[in-house]
Design a protein around this motif. Structure first.
Motif, PDB file in Angstrom:
ATOM      1  N   SER A 235       0.872  -1.171   0.000  1.00 29.26           N
ATOM      2  CA  SER A 235       0.000   0.000   0.000  1.00 29.26           C
ATOM      3  C   SER A 235       0.910   1.221   0.000  1.00 29.26           C
ATOM      4  O   SER A 235       2.045   1.148  -0.482  1.00 29.26           O
TER       5      SER A 235
ATOM      6  N   GLU B 280      -3.726  -7.739  -1.357  1.00 30.62           N
ATOM      7  CA  GLU B 280      -4.737  -7.219  -2.284  1.00 30.62           C
ATOM      8  C   GLU B 280      -4.272  -7.493  -3.718  1.00 30.62           C
ATOM      9  O   GLU B 280      -3.077  -7.649  -3.972  1.00 30.62           O
TER      10      GLU B 280
ATOM     11  N   ARG C  12      -5.501   5.528  -0.128  1.00 32.79           N
ATOM     12  CA  ARG C  12      -6.894   5.316   0.288  1.00 32.79           C
ATOM     13  C   ARG C  12      -7.736   6.591   0.407  1.00 32.79           C
ATOM     14  O   ARG C  12      -8.958   6.511   0.290  1.00 32.79           O
TER      15      ARG C  12
ATOM     16  N   LYS D  77     -13.332  10.138  -0.820  1.00 23.86           N
ATOM     17  CA  LYS D  77     -13.429  11.546  -1.260  1.00 23.86           C
ATOM     18  C   LYS D  77     -13.486  11.616  -2.786  1.00 23.86           C
ATOM     19  O   LYS D  77     -14.505  11.297  -3.383  1.00 23.86           O
TER      20      LYS D  77
ATOM     21  N   ARG E 119     -12.421   0.085   3.170  1.00 24.89           N
ATOM     22  CA  ARG E 119     -10.964   0.108   3.343  1.00 24.89           C
ATOM     23  C   ARG E 119     -10.281  -0.025   1.975  1.00 24.89           C
ATOM     24  O   ARG E 119      -9.218   0.516   1.758  1.00 24.89           O
TER      25      ARG E 119
ATOM     26  N   ASP F 126       0.432   2.697   9.316  1.00 23.03           N
ATOM     27  CA  ASP F 126      -0.641   2.485  10.301  1.00 23.03           C
ATOM     28  C   ASP F 126      -0.302   1.442  11.360  1.00 23.03           C
ATOM     29  O   ASP F 126      -0.802   1.513  12.483  1.00 23.03           O
TER      30      ASP F 126
HETATM   31  C1  LIG Z   1     -11.381   5.308   2.896  1.00 20.61           C
HETATM   32  C2  LIG Z   1     -10.181   5.884   3.575  1.00 20.61           C
HETATM   33  C3  LIG Z   1      -9.948   7.251   3.499  1.00 20.61           C
HETATM   34  C4  LIG Z   1      -8.850   7.821   4.129  1.00 20.61           C
HETATM   35  N1  LIG Z   1      -8.670   9.167   4.059  1.00 20.61           N
HETATM   36  C5  LIG Z   1      -7.613   9.733   4.668  1.00 20.61           C
HETATM   37  C6  LIG Z   1      -7.410  11.138   4.611  1.00 20.61           C
HETATM   38  O1  LIG Z   1      -8.180  11.866   4.022  1.00 20.61           O
HETATM   39  N2  LIG Z   1      -6.336  11.659   5.233  1.00 20.61           N
HETATM   40  C7  LIG Z   1      -5.450  10.901   5.910  1.00 20.61           C
HETATM   41  O2  LIG Z   1      -4.484  11.433   6.459  1.00 20.61           O
HETATM   42  N3  LIG Z   1      -5.603   9.544   5.980  1.00 20.61           N
HETATM   43  C8  LIG Z   1      -6.666   8.946   5.379  1.00 20.61           C
HETATM   44  N4  LIG Z   1      -6.853   7.585   5.449  1.00 20.61           N
HETATM   45  C9  LIG Z   1      -5.866   6.763   6.182  1.00 20.61           C
HETATM   46  C10 LIG Z   1      -4.716   6.343   5.270  1.00 20.61           C
HETATM   47  O3  LIG Z   1      -5.210   5.880   4.050  1.00 20.61           O
HETATM   48  C11 LIG Z   1      -3.912   5.242   5.968  1.00 20.61           C
HETATM   49  O4  LIG Z   1      -3.285   5.854   7.065  1.00 20.61           O
HETATM   50  C12 LIG Z   1      -2.904   4.611   5.038  1.00 20.61           C
HETATM   51  O5  LIG Z   1      -3.556   3.872   4.035  1.00 20.61           O
HETATM   52  C13 LIG Z   1      -1.972   3.684   5.791  1.00 20.61           C
HETATM   53  O6  LIG Z   1      -1.110   3.119   4.873  1.00 20.61           O
HETATM   54  P1  LIG Z   1      -0.288   1.798   5.178  1.00 20.61           P
HETATM   55  O7  LIG Z   1       0.503   1.545   3.928  1.00 20.61           O
HETATM   56  O8  LIG Z   1       0.401   1.934   6.468  1.00 20.61           O
HETATM   57  O9  LIG Z   1      -1.367   0.646   5.405  1.00 20.61           O
HETATM   58  P2  LIG Z   1      -2.615   0.167   4.581  1.00 20.61           P
HETATM   59  O10 LIG Z   1      -3.048   1.216   3.631  1.00 20.61           O
HETATM   60  O11 LIG Z   1      -3.600  -0.358   5.563  1.00 20.61           O
HETATM   61  O12 LIG Z   1      -2.053  -1.050   3.726  1.00 20.61           O
HETATM   62  C14 LIG Z   1      -1.559  -2.227   4.285  1.00 20.61           C
HETATM   63  C15 LIG Z   1      -1.546  -3.280   3.205  1.00 20.61           C
HETATM   64  O13 LIG Z   1      -0.942  -4.444   3.722  1.00 20.61           O
HETATM   65  C16 LIG Z   1      -1.657  -5.569   3.282  1.00 20.61           C
HETATM   66  N5  LIG Z   1      -1.377  -6.678   4.202  1.00 20.61           N
HETATM   67  C17 LIG Z   1      -1.689  -6.753   5.520  1.00 20.61           C
HETATM   68  N6  LIG Z   1      -1.267  -7.915   6.040  1.00 20.61           N
HETATM   69  C18 LIG Z   1      -0.678  -8.595   5.023  1.00 20.61           C
HETATM   70  C19 LIG Z   1      -0.073  -9.866   4.938  1.00 20.61           C
HETATM   71  N7  LIG Z   1       0.051 -10.678   5.990  1.00 20.61           N
HETATM   72  N8  LIG Z   1       0.413 -10.281   3.730  1.00 20.61           N
HETATM   73  C20 LIG Z   1       0.320  -9.466   2.651  1.00 20.61           C
HETATM   74  N9  LIG Z   1      -0.255  -8.257   2.685  1.00 20.61           N
HETATM   75  C21 LIG Z   1      -0.750  -7.818   3.853  1.00 20.61           C
HETATM   76  C22 LIG Z   1      -3.087  -5.092   3.291  1.00 20.61           C
HETATM   77  O14 LIG Z   1      -3.912  -5.883   2.484  1.00 20.61           O
HETATM   78  C23 LIG Z   1      -2.931  -3.678   2.744  1.00 20.61           C
HETATM   79  O15 LIG Z   1      -2.996  -3.662   1.350  1.00 20.61           O
HETATM   80  C24 LIG Z   1      -7.946   6.988   4.845  1.00 20.61           C
HETATM   81  C25 LIG Z   1      -8.188   5.613   4.930  1.00 20.61           C
HETATM   82  C26 LIG Z   1      -9.287   5.064   4.302  1.00 20.61           C
HETATM   83  C27 LIG Z   1      -9.552   3.587   4.399  1.00 20.61           C
END
Ligand SMILES: Cc1cc2nc3c(=O)[nH]c(=O)nc-3n(C[C@H](O)[C@H](O)[C@H](O)COP(=O)(O)OP(=O)(O)OC[C@H]3O[C@@H](n4cnc5c(N)ncnc54)[C@H](O)[C@@H]3O)c2cc1C
Length: 413
Positions: free
Chosen positions: A14, A39, A46, A51, A132, A280
């Motif tokens: 992600s 995914e 996201r 939005k 999500r 996150d």
């Molecule tokens: C609808 C929505 C709107 C948002 N809007 C805002 C906003 O306006 N402003 C803001 O600041 N933040 C916003 N956020 C929050 C922001 O999108 C998240 O903080 C961000 O996506 C975190 O990114 P990440 O890469 O840490 O984790 P994630 O985006 O959660 O991605 C983690 C990935 O890891 C994968 N994964 C997990 N475990 C495994 C495994 N064991 N093996 C393989 N893959 C795995 C998951 O499937 C996922 O694809 C929003 C979130 C959502 C859902």
């Protein structure tokens, strides 16, 4: 081992994971680089899901972090639709569902969060939705039709943004919330009231202090949402937005320290010297705030992914950013910088009139600015973050001057 013979593996394809592999290559890492994601879509952001894409203003493709050729061009093995199932940190081995295990030199856990699900009768009915993933956003784009009855359970960021998108698409929207105001825990009463009024002005109905008891349906399809007081709200779609949980399973099986997220130091290192965590899922020590926090926001995924990559390369990293996030609802665009625990402030100072739709709110304690939110006023984030840094450093400001739009923010810090 020669640097070129190393294998770095990133779990979680992600924003945080994508930014980490981008940074590893940009910083000259020449070894094998594997990005694993469960995914099936390549990494995307996201925020557009609730939005720009959901309200119809932006195309779906705008959400992707890189174009589809980028991973091949940068020699990144992108394994999509593949779940990492077990981590043996001692053996430096990650087990993948349906693939050979991978041996890594260094590993980054960027596994993000998963939605909290409501465990109530009817939660398997067609029409009960969560948000999500891009696919879940696609489903809401179809469901938010003119005249549709949309019930949103939970008045947090996702619920409120989706409410605005649904109104924008002509649906009727009712929000059910256990608390007395939307976003009250994060924002406090003063600003939560502004969000309530904004949605009411756009035709949203709220049920506060209301518990969702049951999803009711007919023929497998949702028809209504039953509240604990017996009220049944008609519903074609119910979107549940009641929070998220960090995806810590891999770290937990590997015996890494987990405590409301994967615990890291300020260089994003976990309790295992060759495993890092960001985005996150990480609860990282923030030297500026003097405590470990888990941040569930876009900027933390973006910057944390970059910082973790540098740390994996042995560069000195101190991840001490001021937490930042943004939200857009109707004509109300905002950015928030800082950190305040629920109830952790003694006053909110408004600079400008909230009724005008253009203002800055500052959360203050003992004269120190802990956070600031600019609404429809732009290019002030740097100044606000300087004030927050000063506030966390123990410096107080003159609150009358803070409230006065005629005094430049840059003069206050
Ligand atoms: C609808 C929505 C709107 C948002 N809007 C805002 C906003 O306006 N402003 C803001 O600041 N933040 C916003 N956020 C929050 C922001 O999108 C998240 O903080 C961000 O996506 C975190 O990114 P990440 O890469 O840490 O984790 P994630 O985006 O959660 O991605 C983690 C990935 O890891 C994968 N994964 C997990 N475990 C495994 C495994 N064991 N093996 C393989 N893959 C795995 C998951 O499937 C996922 O694809 C929003 C979130 C959502 C859902």
């Amino acid at each position: 081992m020669n640097a070129g013979e190393q294998t770095f593996v990133v779990v979680g394809a992600s924003l945080a994971g994508a930014k980490a592999v981008e940074t590893l290559r940009a910083e000259g890492f020449q070894g094998r680089l594997v990005l694993v994601g469960e995914e099936t879509e390549r990494p995307y952001e996201r925020p557009p899901l609730s939005k720009g894409y959901l309200n119809g203003k932006d195309p779906r493709d705008k959400a992707f972090v890189h174009d589809s050729g980028w991973y091949g061009q940068h020699n990144v093995d992108l394994l999509l639709g593949v779940r990492a199932t077990t981590l043996d940190a001692g053996a430096h081995t990650l087990t993948l569902d349906g693939f050979e295990p991978v041996r890594y030199s260094k590993l980054l856990l960027a596994t993000g969060s998963r939605v909290r699900r409501l465990d109530i009768p009817g939660n398997d009915l067609n029409g009960v939705r969560y948000l999500r993933t891009l696919t879940e956003s696609d489903a809401l784009v179809d469901a938010f039709k003119p005249g549709a009855n949309v019930v949103i359970v939970g008045a947090g960021w996702i619920g409120l943004e989706a409410a605005a998108a649904a109104r924008n698409r002509g649906a009727s929207v009712t929000i059910v919330e256990v608390d007395t105001l939307p976003l009250r825990r994060v924002m406090g009463d003063e600003v939560a009231t502004i969000y309530r009024d904004l949605h009411v002005a756009h035709g949203v109905t709220f049920h506060f202090g209301a518990e969702t008891r049951e999803f009711r349906g007919s023929g497998g399809h949702l028809t209504g949402v039953l509240l604990a007081d017996g009220t049944e709200l008609p519903a074609d779609v119910a979107l549940v937005g009641v929070g998220i949980l960090p995806a810590v399973e891999l770290a937990a099986v590997a015996g890494l320290t987990v405590d409301n997220g994967i615990v890291t130091d300020a260089a994003l290192r976990t309790s295992d010297p060759d495993v890092y965590a960001c985005g996150d899922v990480a609860r990282s020590m923030n030297p500026l705030l003097g405590k470990a926090i888990r941040v569930e926001h876009w900027a933390n995924a973006l910057n944390g992914g970059k910082a973790a990559a540098k740390s994996m390369l042995g560069q000195e990293v101190v991840y001490d950013r001021v937490p930042y996030f943004y939200s857009d609802q109707y004509e109300h665009g905002m950015e928030y910088s800082g950190y305040v625990e629920p109830g952790g402030y003694d006053s909110v100072v408004f600079r400008g009139d909230p009724a005008s739709g253009e203002f800055i709110a500052f959360w203050v304690r003992d004269g120190r600015v802990l956070a600031g939110m600019n609404v429809n006023i732009w290019d002030v984030v740097e100044d606000i973050q300087t004030l927050v840094r000063a506030g966390y450093g123990g410096q107080s400001v003159d609150l009358a001057r803070l409230a006065d739009p005629a005094v430049p923010l840059s003069e206050l810090a």
